[in-house]
Structure formats: C-alpha cells, structure tokens
Motif scaffolding. Structure first.
Motif, PDB file in Angstrom:
ATOM      1  N   ALA A   1       0.876  -1.094  -0.161  1.00 44.29           N
ATOM      2  CA  ALA A   1      -0.140   0.064  -0.131  1.00 44.29           C
ATOM      3  C   ALA A   1       0.923   1.266  -0.012  1.00 44.29           C
ATOM      4  N   LEU A   2       2.200   1.300   0.958  1.00 42.09           N
ATOM      5  CA  LEU A   2       2.753   2.451   0.973  1.00 42.09           C
ATOM      6  C   LEU A   2       3.584   2.819  -0.441  1.00 42.09           C
ATOM      7  N   SER A   3       3.594   1.562  -0.979  1.00 41.95           N
ATOM      8  CA  SER A   3       4.891   1.826  -2.366  1.00 41.95           C
ATOM      9  C   SER A   3       3.800   1.974  -3.393  1.00 41.95           C
ATOM     10  N   ASP A   4       2.533   2.061  -3.254  1.00 41.72           N
ATOM     11  CA  ASP A   4       1.672   1.988  -4.476  1.00 41.72           C
ATOM     12  C   ASP A   4       1.961   3.837  -5.043  1.00 41.72           C
ATOM     13  N   PRO A   5       2.072   3.603  -6.175  1.00 39.59           N
ATOM     14  CA  PRO A   5       2.442   5.030  -6.746  1.00 39.59           C
ATOM     15  C   PRO A   5       1.559   6.259  -6.583  1.00 39.59           C
ATOM     16  N   ARG A   6       0.222   5.804  -6.796  1.00 40.31           N
ATOM     17  CA  ARG A   6      -1.028   6.767  -6.670  1.00 40.31           C
ATOM     18  C   ARG A   6      -1.101   7.166  -5.125  1.00 40.31           C
ATOM     19  N   VAL A   7      -0.584   6.135  -4.284  1.00 47.42           N
ATOM     20  CA  VAL A   7      -0.894   6.563  -2.795  1.00 47.42           C
ATOM     21  C   VAL A   7       0.200   7.281  -2.559  1.00 47.42           C
ATOM     22  N   ARG A   8       1.705   6.936  -2.892  1.00 46.79           N
ATOM     23  CA  ARG A   8       2.592   8.154  -2.565  1.00 46.79           C
ATOM     24  C   ARG A   8       2.236   9.434  -3.202  1.00 46.79           C
ATOM     25  N   GLY A   9       1.597   9.395  -4.296  1.00 40.96           N
ATOM     26  CA  GLY A   9       1.197  10.922  -4.944  1.00 40.96           C
ATOM     27  C   GLY A   9       0.548  11.698  -3.665  1.00 40.96           C
ATOM     28  N   PHE A  10      -0.331  10.900  -3.104  1.00 42.34           N
ATOM     29  CA  PHE A  10      -1.348  11.562  -1.952  1.00 42.34           C
ATOM     30  C   PHE A  10      -0.357  11.786  -0.684  1.00 42.34           C
ATOM     31  N   ILE A  11       0.522  11.074  -0.476  1.00 43.23           N
ATOM     32  CA  ILE A  11       1.320  11.017   0.900  1.00 43.23           C
ATOM     33  C   ILE A  11       2.178  12.052   0.930  1.00 43.23           C
ATOM     34  N   ARG A  12       2.869  12.249  -0.529  1.00 43.00           N
ATOM     35  CA  ARG A  12       3.960  13.244  -0.641  1.00 43.00           C
ATOM     36  C   ARG A  12       5.116  13.217   0.266  1.00 43.00           C
TER      37      ARG A  12
END
Length: 867
Positions: free
Chosen positions: A835-846
């Motif tokens: 989950a943490l490495s999902d690119p879309r998720v990363r975009g939201f976490i920044r």
RNA sequence: GCGAGAGUGGCGGAAUUGGCAGACGCACUAGACUUAGGAUCUAGCGGGUAUCCCGUGGGGGUUCGAGUCCCCCCUCUCGCACCA
C-alpha cells in the motif's frame, strides 16, 4: 425447446402436475422437523386483489423454500366466510348471502390456483360451514361454563329510520349508510368475552414474542394499556356511601379540590336529587349522552361540566369539596370518577379555570417554585411533594407508594392496576354469522344449548330488507324452541357472533380440518403448533392478533392445547400502492381517462384543468388506482406477477406499483428462458457439477464458480435471515448477467460446459420458490426428470468462495485513493508495504510523515498522515 | 399531545458487524441489428468550475474512518388519542 418464453402453457402444465401429484399435501411425520406457515385467510369478497397476490407470494416463497430445506411444511388456505358484505349483497341485490359467498369462494379459489401457490387444498375450510361454526358455538359454551362469556347491557349504533342496528362500517359520516339518517346510540343486552381476565398474561407474554415486529408488540402493549395507581374513597357529605376514584397520581391527592364523574356514573343523577342543581344535571346528562360518541372524543373538545349540588370529603385534607359531572370523564375506564387536581392535570386545570374552582400546587419541580395564581398550564411532571401533610418533602414517585400503603392502612382505598383493554363484545344483530347457542326460557332464564344439539344452524329462509331488527328474529321456526332444561316455551338468541371469533382459532382447525369430535384433534395440534410463520397485513396488528392470542390461552386453560402463544413469528407485509390522478373539481381519474401528455402535462377530460398528479396511495377502487391481478396474470403470467411483487420492495415495506417494473420482471424471465433455450443442447450434454473438484481451473472459471457459490450463500441468507426477497432476486439477476456474458468463452474451456450448466441449474433452483412454474420447466429442459418440488436446496462450498488474490482498498486519511491486489495469503506487513509503495498512494502522501496505518483484514488499508 | 418507524440518484431500492455509497431493476442517452421498434444486443448514466472536489433531511460530536454510533433540530408515515 421454444426460443420464446410462453408463460400460459408452462403455468397450466405445472399447476396440473402439482395438483395431480398432490405435491403439497401435508402429512404428520414425527421424524421430520415441522414448519407451519400461514397467511391470513381472505374474506371471499369476489376477486383477489394485489394485496392478496403480495401476501400469498411472500408466503409461497417461504413454503417452497422450507420444503426444499427438508421441513415437513403445512401450508393451508381457507376462507373467512362470514361477514357483512354478504349480507349487504343480499339487501342490495337480493342474492342470498350463502350463494354469494360460495360463488365468490369458487371464483377466488380458481384465481389462487392460477397463481401456482403451494397449498394443501385438502385442508381447505370455510368458516360459514356448520362443520366449522359448530365449534365456535362449542367454544362459546365452554367459555360460558367458565364465566368467560357473559351478558351485559351495551350501546350499539342505531338507525331510527331503518329501525336497525348498524355495524361501525355502516355508519358513514355519522349517518346511516342507506338513508343518511343520523345514527343514535341504543342500549342492548349483548354477549361479551372476558378477555380482560387475560390482560396481565397477554401483556406479559408480549415479552416472549421475539419473532414479532416491535411495532406490533408496542401497539398491543398500548392497547392493553396497563396503569398502576390507586383507588381512593371520597366519602359523600350528608349521605351514605363514597365516590371511588382511580388515579395514577396518588401523590397529588392533597391538591384534589373537586371530584368529576362521568355522566354515565350510576350516582350522577342520584346525588343531585333534591338539590337546586337537579334540573341542570338532568339536562347536562341528556345533552352529553346524545352527543355522537365518535365525535365526543374528537379534537380536544371543550371541557364542560355541571355542579351536582353534592359534596364529598377529601380524606387527606378533610376538606369538603364539590362533585361535578364532566364530559371528558369516561365510564368505561377506571371507576368513572376522578379526583380533580387542577394544578397537576391539564384537563382538570382547564375545567377549574372555566368554573372558578380552587387550584392548589402540591408538587414542585426541582428548579423553581410554582404559584397557583400564575400557573399557565398544569405541571404534570414528577417533583417534590409540598403542602401534603406528613408526605411533604417526598419525591412524587416515592410518595405514590407511601400513599397507596397509607390508604390500605386507613381503609381509605388501595393500590390498584387498571387496563385500557375492555371486554370483547361479540354480539352482532346480523344474519350471516355464527348463531349464539343460547336459549331464553321464561322459567329458567338463560339456558345454554346442550352440546349434543350443536350446531345451531342458520336457517336459510330469512328476509333481507336492511330494516327492522336482527334478520334471524324474523324466522319463527328458528326462534321458537323448547327449553332444553324444562321443555317449556323458549326463544333462541337471535344475535350472531362477531366474525373475529371465527378467525381466532382457524389456525388450529387447519391442523385437523375434518375433526368431528372436537374443534381440532389435540395430537395434530400438538404436532403442528405453534404457527412458525404468520404473514398478513398490519391492519390486524391489534384486534385479530390479540383475539387469537386470547383464544389460544383460553383453549390452553380448557386443556385442549399446550402452547400459550399461537404465532412464533409474524411478518406484517406493507400495502400495495400506486400513483393517483385527481382533478380538483371532478375527483379521482384513471390514467386512461386523462387528456394531454407526459410532456405537456395531464388534464382533466371534463374541465381541461391540470390534474394533480398524485400522491402514491394504497390501491383502492375509489381512488381509481387498482390493478386487477387477473389482468396482470393474463398479460404476463403468474410468475411475472409474483416476481414483480417480491422484487419491488422488501415485504414489510409498502410496494409502489410500476407498470415498467412489471415489464422488467417479465424481461428478466424472458432473458433467463432465452439463455437456457439457446444453450440447451450444450448444457444438457455436459457432465459434472458446480464443484469441479480435482482439476485445475483457469481463473475465469474459478471466478464464475466463486460467483455461483456466493450467490447461493447470499440468496439462502436473504431468505432465511431476513425475508429480503428483493435482494435475493437481485443476486440471482447478477448471476445470470455474469453467466450470460461469460458463457460463450467459458464453454470452450475444459470443465467450462459443466460449470455453465451448474450455473444455470443453480439459478433455476434458487428462483424456484419465487417463480416456480418457469423454474420447473427450465429444470426439466436441463434434463431432470424429477421435479423441483421434491428437490433439495443447493448448498455452497466455502472452498469455492476463496479467492487467489485479494483486492484491497487503500485510503489516505479515510479517502479511497487506490486499490492494490495481493495474494490471498499475504500478511499484514506485506499489505502495508504494498500500500505504501503504490504510486498513486505515494502521490497523495507526498513528503508528509505517516502517523499510523490501520488495516481491516482482507479488505482495507487506511494510511493516516499529517494534514 | 403520547408512542413507533422512516428520510440515500430522475424513480423503486442496495450497502449482514462502523470500512469501496448508489448493488439489482426502472426511466433516460448514444450506438448496433432492423422495412419498422414500445423486440433484442452494446455502451453510458449522483452532482460539479473533472488528474480534483462535493454528496446519504439540517447542525454538532465520537472515530484513523460515519448512510450506519451519540446529541440537538426539521420533515414525513403509521398507531393511540380527554385512559385520570
């Protein structure tokens, strides 16, 4: 196999088969678990209506489902055949009630048969048969022996012009239904059942009815209306005796500044006699009694009363206080006398203000101090007692108990419990009902008809004029009888029983409908009772269901049955409603009568005015929004009618009729038919089943198999746990959708044909309780010689539900941001990393720091970051 | 007034325990096949200023997270209704 779904031929074929095979005959079998399913039996009004279709469709689903689950199902049908409409038909059209009723039964029975309902018709009964109503009479005699049936004077609706008693339904806007003459009240001697003897048990046992809707339980509780309080004696001044009052607020007794009596109170006139008030009291009593009782309680009518000229003593204050008559005091509740505490009862407050009577505050709220002189309304809450002698300072609740105890000690009264429930008046001055088995002898008085002389049968030869007294009184050979005791001249009772008596035990009769030694055979009742599931309209929430409970308890106390409650589970189905159209000037209109169009708006054909496109209302002839089930069945077939009513709403909710919805149901059945027809050859020749063990399957087939099993699980659950047939049907629709779109490809894969066949069979099996005709036909088309009515319910395999991969929703701060796919056996750590490495998720976490990660196993990950 | 229940797209209604709002169906739109379509099939279909935001009658709260739980309010339906 025809490519087109043709309902009529299929439905006729299967209805004939079920009848010939006696498929739904119920026979006692101690080896199998029993299931007694009952829908409220209909009144034979002439034709079935949509409410019946809905009620019986719901019941039929349960009956057929339970049978497939291996239960020994009792599912009977009969006729609540006595009643007023038959007599009205006789008065208006000269048809004998019996002929009218029998013709209606024959017609409606044919209609029900065309719906394909799984009834054991060999148990059919009609309450107008002497073989049935003789047991009403028998039960009446047993109740009479035990003092549970008795006679007393009571008032009825009376039309002075027709000189006849009117049923409540025959009173229209306070006037006679035939001549519109204002209806009067008249006192008659009538028979009652002492249901109040069971008030406590009827109330207490509501706790045990865990399978009943809360709403119905609450309505019954309110209807029984238990109040805990006290009776207090207020001695009359200057004469013998005392006024007995009932109060739930004994804590306010020090504030009682007068006493109010009902005009029907036996002492009302007597205590005024010889006082200057006598004439005024006489007039007030007459005026109040004349007032229409239907009106008298209406819209908070003005409080009115009159001083009787008499006085009594408040035993607690030793004060002399006046006695009034008041129009709001009811003779039927409590003692017909109330102690009036103006400061703490709103009615007494208004009354006191009107007649200038003293107001005395004896309960103070926690915050603030009330002044009698400035009080705007009665203070009815609890508080602290003041100006109440030795009780001053006590909280109201405690004070009530203390005063009740004190009353007993002093002999001034006692603690008392009162019920709102009244005894059940069963006398009807009608022809078409069960004759009350009583004879009046000048010498012996009231003489019950001996058991051996039952039934007292209704004579056929009776005039139906709608005028004069009870029709039975006109038949001399019925009325004149020898006294069973002394043999002298005597007359029969000419009243008949309320039809609610008939329906209070018919569920017991169904267990042994031919029994001629007793109302029912005890051992059969023991096997089948209680009714496991009872289904019917909410309109019977109180009367029918309460009377049936009362009868069950009374019959238990007669030693005839064991169970004290008749219905273990109750389903109250909603009404069938439809949109209405109405012109302000010309009333309700049929959609077909309207001018104009959807786009331009509908107009009244008479006046051209815009039509009020109405509210959705319960189907009724007067509102011109009925759909005749017969037309529906003729156009689409019984299966479509059933499917639509079951799919459009969950059973307990109101159902809004929709012509397009009916089309939709029909379309679904046609699609299912076509699917089987187009693949019939491939499917019939396939071998294997929906389990397909021992061979590796491609993911497409595994997914299909998963859905098949998931659907079985969902449908089973929806029927079993919640009776949510709409979602059960939706699940099957989804399965058909999935099967249709994947069948062509799937059948090319190894094992695919077997799976698709299994899918089709599952659909047919799952749909059988809902649409039995088409399901049976398709089952046969799929190569089964044995009918579905003898088949068992499909079972799902947990293993087949397992997924190779899990789709997990990933949220960031509670909002869905992505989905990831992980192996089914992935651990929490792996899922979190994914989950943490999902690119879309990363975009939201920044670059924000992750504070927390929450996981719902197998479903969801929520990543919480600093805002 | 008292009691019970319910407010979710254009509509009927889904959302077992707090975890992807709008399943399924209807209506609608576009396309295909057709002499035709009110048959059938395919695709779309909560709203918006559209990589995002808003959205389950309104307002607050609890929670990582609310249609769902808590508090207040509004509306509707049903039942009882002068019950002392």
């Amino acid at each position: 196999m025809n490519e087109r779904y043709q309902a009529p031929a299929i439905e006729e074929k299967w209805q004939r088969r079920w009848e010939a095979d006696a498929s739904f005959r119920a026979v006692e079998d101690p080896k199998r678990p029993k299931y007694y399913l009952l829908e409220m039996f209909p009144y034979p009004s002439g034709r079935i209506h949509m409410g019946h279709v809905r009620n019986y469709s719901i019941g039929d689903v349960v009956a057929r489902y339970k049978k497939m689950r291996g239960y020994n199902v009792l599912h009977p049908m009969g006729w609540d055949a006595f009643g007023l409409p038959a007599e009205n038909a006789a008065i208006e059209r000269g048809i004998h009630p019996e002929s009218w009723t029998r013709e209606n039964i024959a017609y409606m029975k044919a209609q029900l048969k065309r719906m394909g309902l799984a009834y054991d018709w060999t148990r059919e009964l009609a309450t107008c048969e002497p073989e049935y109503y003789r047991w009403n009479q028998w039960i009446f005699l047993k109740l009479y022996e035990r003092g549970l049936a008795y006679k007393k004077s009571s008032s009825v609706n009376w039309c002075p012009s027709c000189e006849t008693v009117l049923a409540n339904e025959q009173v229209v806007d306070g006037g006679c239904w035939r001549c519109e003459t204002p209806v009067l009240q008249k006192e008659l001697e009538q028979w009652f059942f002492r249901i109040t003897s069971y008030a406590e048990e009827l109330l207490a046992d509501l706790e045990r009815l865990t399978g009943w809707p809360e709403k119905v339980v609450t309505m019954q509780r309110n209807w029984i209306g238990r109040s805990v309080g006290a009776e207090i004696l207020f001695p009359l001044v200057g004469r013998e005796g005392a006024l007995r009052v009932f109060t739930t607020r004994a804590d306010t007794v020090f504030g009682a500044t007068f006493v109010s009596l009902a005009v029907e109170h036996p002492l009302a006139l007597e205590i005024a006699r010889g006082t200057p008030q006598e004439q005024a009291v006489r007039e007030f009593i007459e005026r109040t009694r004349k007032a229409n009782p239907l009106r008298r309680g209406e819209d908070e009518a003005e409080k009115e009363g009159v001083f009787t000229g008499a006085w009594c003593t408040n035993p607690f204050t030793a004060e002399r206080i006046p006695v009034y008559l008041a129009n709001f005091v009811l003779m039927e509740y409590g003692t017909g006398a109330v102690m009036a505490v103006p400061a703490h009862d709103q009615r007494d407050f208004e009354f006191a203000r009107k007649y200038g009577l003293p107001i005395r505050v004896v309960v103070q709220p926690q915050d603030g101090t009330l002044e009698a002189s400035t009080l705007a309304a009665a203070y009815v809450e609890d508080g602290t007692m003041v100006d109440s002698g030795v009780f001053t300072g006590l909280p109201s609740a405690l004070g009530r108990d203390k005063i009740a105890a004190f009353l007993e000690e002093k002999g001034w009264g006692k603690a008392a419990v009162r019920y709102r429930l009244r005894d059940w008046g069963i006398s009807r001055q009608r022809y078409w009902g069960t004759p009350i088995p009583i004879v009046y002898c000048d010498g012996c008085g009231i003489v019950p008809v001996p058991e051996r002389d039952l039934p007292v049968t209704l004579p056929r030869d009776v005039p139906f004029t709608g005028k004069g007294g009870s029709p039975l009184a006109e038949n001399e050979s019925f009325v004149k009888v020898a006294c069973p005791k002394c043999g002298g001249k005597a007359r029969r009772e000419t009243d008949t029983m309320d039809t609610f008596v008939d329906s209070s035990w018919y569920f017991l009769r169904f267990t042994s409908p031919a029994s001629d030694a007793a109302p029912f055979a005890p051992e059969k009742a023991r096997y089948w009772m209680p009714v496991d599931q009872y289904i019917g309209g909410i309109e019977h929430a109180v009367l029918h269901l309460l009377y049936a409970r009362f009868f069950t308890k009374a019959l238990r106390d007669l030693g005839l049955i064991e169970a004290g409650e008749p219905f273990a589970n109750l389903l109250t189905q909603g009404m069938v409603c439809k949109e209405t159209y109405r012109c302000a000037e010309h009333g309700w209109l049929l959609p077909a009568e309207l001018d104009g169009s959807e786009r331009e708006g509908w107009r009244c054909p008479e006046c051209g005015r815009a039509v009020v496109r109405g509210r959705v209302e319960k189907m009724s002839k007067s509102k011109k929004n009925i759909v005749d089930p017969e037309d529906l069945i003729a156009a689409y077939g019984a299966d479509t009618a059933r499917l639509f009513t079951l799919f459009a709403a969950p059973p307990e909710k109101d159902l809004e009729w929709s012509d397009q919805g009916v089309e939709g149901a029909y379309r679904f059945l046609s699609r299912l038919w076509r699917f089987v027809a187009q693949n019939q050859e491939a499917l019939v020749s396939a071998t294997g089943d929906i389990v397909l063990e021992g061979q590796p399957l491609p993911e497409e087939l595994r997914a299909l198999r998963r859905q098949i099993h998931r659907t079985i699980k969902r449908v089973t659950n929806d029927i079993e746990e919640r009776f949510h047939f709409n979602t059960a049907i939706a699940a099957v629709m989804e399965l058909l959708n999935a099967l249709s779109s994947s069948a062509a490809a799937a059948m090319k894969m190894p094992g695919g044909r077997a799976l698709v066949k299994g899918g089709a069979e599952t659909i047919v099996q799952l749909l059988y309780p809902f649409v039995p005709h088409i399901a049976s036909e398709l089952w046969e088309c799929l190569g089964h010689a044995e009918g579905l009515e003898a088949a068992s319910w499909p079972t799902y395999l947990s293993r087949a539900l397992e997924e190779a991969e899990l789709n997990i929703v990933v949220q960031v701060n509670g909002k869905v941001r992505s989905r990831i796919s992980v192996p089914a056996d992935a651990g929490a750590e792996l899922i979190e990393n994914e989950a943490l490495s999902d690119p879309r998720v990363r975009g939201f976490i920044r670059s924000r720091p992750v504070r927390r990660v929450v996981q719902v196993p197998r479903r969801l990950v929520n990543i919480v970051v600093e805002e």
